[in-house]
Design an enzyme around this catalytic site. Structure first.
Site, short mmCIF file in Angstrom:
data_model
loop_
_atom_site.label_atom_id
_atom_site.label_comp_id
_atom_site.label_asym_id
_atom_site.label_seq_id
_atom_site.Cartn_x
_atom_site.Cartn_y
_atom_site.Cartn_z
N GLN A 77 -1.20 -15.74 63.31
CA GLN A 77 -2.42 -16.45 63.69
C GLN A 77 -3.58 -16.13 62.75
OE1 GLN A 77 -2.34 -18.98 66.08
NE2 GLN A 77 -0.21 -18.45 65.70
N HIS A 81 -4.35 -18.59 59.96
CA HIS A 81 -4.89 -19.92 60.24
C HIS A 81 -6.28 -20.11 59.66
CE1 HIS A 81 -2.42 -22.62 62.49
NE2 HIS A 81 -2.06 -21.72 63.36
N GLU A 108 -5.53 -17.36 74.05
CA GLU A 108 -4.79 -18.61 73.85
C GLU A 108 -3.28 -18.33 73.90
OE1 GLU A 108 -5.16 -20.10 69.90
OE2 GLU A 108 -4.51 -22.13 70.43
N HIS A 109 -2.84 -17.36 73.08
CA HIS A 109 -1.42 -16.98 73.02
C HIS A 109 -1.27 -15.52 73.42
CE1 HIS A 109 -1.82 -20.01 69.63
NE2 HIS A 109 -0.94 -20.59 70.41
N ASP A 167 4.53 -22.86 68.48
CA ASP A 167 3.76 -23.77 67.62
C ASP A 167 4.60 -24.98 67.21
OD1 ASP A 167 1.42 -22.34 67.59
OD2 ASP A 167 2.00 -21.12 65.87
N HIS A 212 -24.04 -46.77 105.68
CA HIS A 212 -22.71 -46.15 105.71
C HIS A 212 -22.17 -46.19 107.14
CE1 HIS A 212 -23.67 -44.57 101.76
NE2 HIS A 212 -22.50 -43.97 101.67
#
Lengths: 436, 436
Positions: A265, A268, A333-334, A367, A426
Site C-alpha cells: 500500500q 500507491h 481500509e484494509h 485488490d 394531513h
C-alpha cells in the site's frame, strides 16, 4: 511538513503512548486544496454551454484538439482494438478477476419483501437499479484497469442499463488496459473527458452525453470537489482518500511477507499509510529491517519510502487482544490478521473496510482477484461506511396498502399525531376515509 | 418569481405538453442561499474552541443565557417531565407509531454471509452498527415528534449504542412532544443546540459532546451546508428538500379524498409540490374545485395556497398507462395510486420513494403510523436513493481468507495484474507466498 526518515515506533506500554497514538490517528495525510470556486465555475459553464464547454475544457486541460461533439466518445472499435493489444496473460487475468468479482457481487443482491401485519396493513419494499451510472476513471498513472472492473461490474450486476465511463486522455494518450477492462466489464459508453467538466457532464447531461443518476470512482481534488457539488442532483459514492493497510501480526510470520504487505500500500501514494501492530518487539525490528531492505529494490521506491517514513508506524502491544481497540480507532481500509486464530480476533473488531484472514491472505488478492470490492472506505470512514457494492447502484421503494378496515385500525392514531403537530390537512386526508 | 394564482394544468394530448412537462420538472422550488462561508467559519470555531464556541453561538443565535457546558444537555428528568405533560391520547398515538416503526424496520436487518468458492477461497461480509448516531431536530414549527421517531428508531433497531439528539430551543422554548418522542425512541443524550454549531459539535466532538459517526435529520440551509461540509468526517443522510406528493387517480375516486391528499403535502411548505395525474378530465376539474374549497377552511391556508398555486399541477393523460413514464421522470417522494388495480401500475413504475396503494391508503398514514419511514428522497433523488432505513446506521466489512492452495490458484492472476499496473510491491506480497 518535515519529511521523516523512519516510520513512527509506538509502544503501548510507554507512558506517552496515548498521546503518540492520538497524534498518529489525527496526522493530516492530505493537504486540502480549495478548488471549490474553480469547480463551481466549470460546472456552471457545462450547464450553460453543454458539449461546447466540455470540448473547450478538454482541449485546454488535456491538450487535445477535439473539433466537435462526435470526437468526445471513444468508439466501440477502439475498445475492441485495445483489447486485441493487451498481452493474453494479462487479458486472462482480467477475465478471471471479472468473473470472480461478478460471482461475489451477485450474492449481494438484496431481496424485496412484503408482508401483511396483524392490523391488516400490507407493508414492504422493492429494490430496483438506477437507470444509468457514471464511472470516473483517472488518467495517467492512477488509471487502473482493476478499478474499472471494481466499479463497473457491481453496476452491471445490479441491473444498471447504461454504464458510462469517462476517462481523460491527456495529450491524446489512451490506456489500452483500461479500455480493455471497460469492454470486459460491460461498460456501454466511453468518453475521453476528465476533471470537473466530466463530472458536470455526467450529472447535468449535454446533447451528446445523457445524464446519469449516480457517479462513482476516484479522482483528484477537482473531481472530488465536483462530486461533492453535484451530490443531490445525482448520487455519489464516497470521497476516496489515500489507501491504507493495517497488519496485525504475531511473531510466527515471515518478516519478509509482512514487509511486502506493508509496502504494497505504501507504493500507491506518498500519502498512503501502512501500519504494523505486533505483540513481538523482536519481530517488529525484523519487519522494519525487511521493509528497509525491500525498499531498495522497489521500482516505486521514492513513493513507498515517503509513505513509509512520513505515515508508516510500528506499534508493539503486550498481547494481540490489546490490538483490538487500536484497530477500531484506526478503522482501517484494509486489515490483515496474520495470526494463528484470525477469527477470534476478527470477531472482536468492529470497524474495518475489509479483513484479510490468516497468513496466506495478502491484501493485494483483494485488490484484484478475491472477488470482493477494492473500493473501500478510507480515512477512518469504515466507522460509518462500506465498500462499493451492488447496493450503491440500487434504491428501495417503500410500499404501503390499507383497506377500509386496516385504515380504521391505525388511522385514528395518525389523525391524533397530525393534530398534535398542527398539520390539519394531513389529518383530514385520513379522517375523510374513516367511518364510511 | 411571480406568484401564480392557480396550479398548472397540463394535457398529455396537447402539442406543447413535452415543453410544459419539462418546465414543471425543472421548476426551481428553492432559492439557494449560499451560506457556505458562514458555515465554514462556525465549524472552524467549534473545532478550535469546542464547548465555548457552541455556547457562544447558541446564546447568540437562539438568544439563550447558557453559562457553562453543564447547561448544554437537556437532562433525563426534563424528558420524563415532558412526557408527563403530553395528553394521553397523543402519547398513545406516539407509542403505536413507535411500535409499528420498530416492527417494520426490524425486518430490514441485513444478513451477514460467508461461503467458500470452488477455488477454495472463503469470502463474505459482515454487517455491524455504527457506534454513535447524531439526530438533528429543527426547532420551531418544523419540529415534528414523528420525525424523531423516524430517525431514532432505525438507529436503535440497527444496534447503535449512542443516539444523540440535538434540538435548538430558541428563546428557551422547549417542545414537550419532541422530548417525549426522544424518550420513547430511546435517544440516549439530548442537547439544546442547533444550526451549524450543532452539526460541528456532533461531527468533531467537544469536551461535553462526544463525536458521533453519522448525522441524520432535516434542517435549514445552515444545517444542510454544515452536513455537506462535515461529510467524510462523519456519514450523513440525504439533504432533504421540500416534500412532494404525486397522486395517480382514476375517475372512480371521491374528489374530496384526492383533494385532501394533495393538500396534505401542500400544507408543509410554500415550496412543497402536489401533483395529480388522471385519465378523467371531468374528475380533474372536480378535484381542482375540491382543493379550492378545502383551502378555504385550512388553518395553514396561506402555505398550502402558495404551494398549490406555485408548484401544484393537474395532468390529464389518455390512459393510466401513460402516467407511468411521467411518474418515473418525476421520481416523486410520495406516490399514491388511487386506482382499481394499483399493483399493475406499481409493477411498471421504477422511481418513487414510497408507493401508497389503493383508495384507502392516504399518504399521511406513511407519515405517522404505517411503520415505513417518512424520511424519503425528494427532488427527483428517488432515481438513485432510498428512504431512511437501518442500513443507514450500519456498515459492511468484507472478509477474505486464502490458504496456501487457494492462493496458489488465484494468486498468479493477481501478480499478472499488479505487473500490468506497474505496482510491483502488490505483486511481491502475493508472489513471496507462492511456491512454498
Amino acid at each position: 511538513m518535515t519529511a521523516r526518515t523512519a516510520p513512527r515506533r509506538l509502544d503501548a506500554r510507554a507512558e506517552d503512548f496515548e498521546a503518540s497514538f492520538a497524534e498518529l490517528l489525527t496526522a493530516k495525510r492530505e493537504t486540502a486544496v480549495d478548488v471549490n470556486n474553480d469547480v463551481a465555475a466549470i460546472i456552471a459553464e457545462v450547464q450553460a454551454k453543454g458539449d461546447d464547454a466540455v470540448i473547450a475544457c478538454t482541449n485546454k486541460f488535456d491538450r487535445l484538439n477535439l473539433e466537435g461533439p462526435e470526437d468526445l466518445r471513444i468508439p466501440q472499435a477502439r475498445l475492441d482494438a485495445a483489447a486485441a493489444q493487451v498481452p493474453s496473460e494479462t487479458l486472462e487475468a482480467l477475465k478471471l478477476a471479472a468473473e470472480r468479482i461478478e460471482a461475489f457481487h451477485a450474492r449481494q443482491m438484496p431481496q424485496s419483501m412484503s408482508f401483511t401485519d396483524e392490523a391488516g396493513v400490507e407493508l414492504g419494499h422493492r429494490w430496483s437499479a438506477v437507470d444509468a451510472a457514471g464511472l470516473y476513471v483517472p488518467g495517467g498513472t492512477a488509471a487502473y484497469p482493476s478499478s474499472v472492473l471494481m466499479n463497473a461490474i457491481p453496476a452491471r450486476v445490479a441491473g444498471v442499463e447504461r454504464v458510462v465511463m469517462v476517462v481523460p486522455t491527456p495529450d491524446g494518450v489512451e490506456n489500452p488496459l483500461v479500455l480493455a477492462a471497460a469492454r470486459l466489464a460491460g461498460v456501454t459508453e466511453v468518453y475521453r473527458i476528465g476533471g470537473a467538466q466530466a463530472v458536470a457532464a455526467l450529472a447535468h447531461g449535454t446533447d451528446t452525453i445523457a445524464p446519469v443518476d449516480k457517479i462513482v470512482g476516484p479522482g483528484n481534488a477537482y473531481v472530488a470537489a465536483a462530486k461533492r457539488q453535484v451530490f443531490g442532483t445525482v448520487g455519489i459514492d464516497m470521497i476516496a482518500g489515500p489507501s491504507e493497510i493495517l497488519v496485525v501480526a504475531d511473531g510466527e510470520n515471515d518478516p519478509a511477507w509482512i514487509a511486502a504487505d506493508l509496502l504494497s500500500q505504501a507504493e500507491h501514494d506518498p500519502s498512503s499509510q501502512s501500519i504494523l501492530i505486533t505483540d513481538d518487539a523482536a519481530f517488529a525490528d525484523e519487519v522494519a529491517r525487511a521493509v528497509a531492505s525491500q525498499l531498495q529494490q522497489l521500482s516505486r521506491q521514492d513513493t513507498a519510502t515517503a509513505s513509509w517514513h512520513d505515515f508508516g508506524a510500528i506499534i508493539t502491544v503486550p498481547s494481540l487482544a490489546d490490538a483490538v481497540p487500536l484497530v477500531d480507532r484506526l478503522a482501517p481500509e484494509h486489515l490483515e490478521l496474520a495470526v494463528t486464530d484470525p477469527d477470534a480476533l476478527a470477531d472482536r473488531i468492529r470497524h474495518a473496510g475489509a479483513i484479510f484472514l490468516g497468513r496466506y491472505t495478502p491484501e493485494a488478492v483483494g485488490d484484484y482477484v478475491a472477488g470482493t470490492n477494492h473500493v473501500l472506505p478510507t480515512a477512518r470512514s469504515a466507522r460509518f461506511s462500506s465498500g462499493l457494492s451492488v447496493l450503491d447502484f440500487m434504491k428501495r421503494t417503500s410500499l404501503v396498502r390499507c383497506d377500509a378496515d386496516s385504515l380504521g385500525r391505525i388511522g385514528p392514531a395518525a389523525v391524533a399525531l397530525a393534530d398534535a403537530e398542527g398539520l390539519e390537512a394531513h389529518g383530514r386526508s385520513v379522517s375523510v376515509r374513516l367511518n364510511r
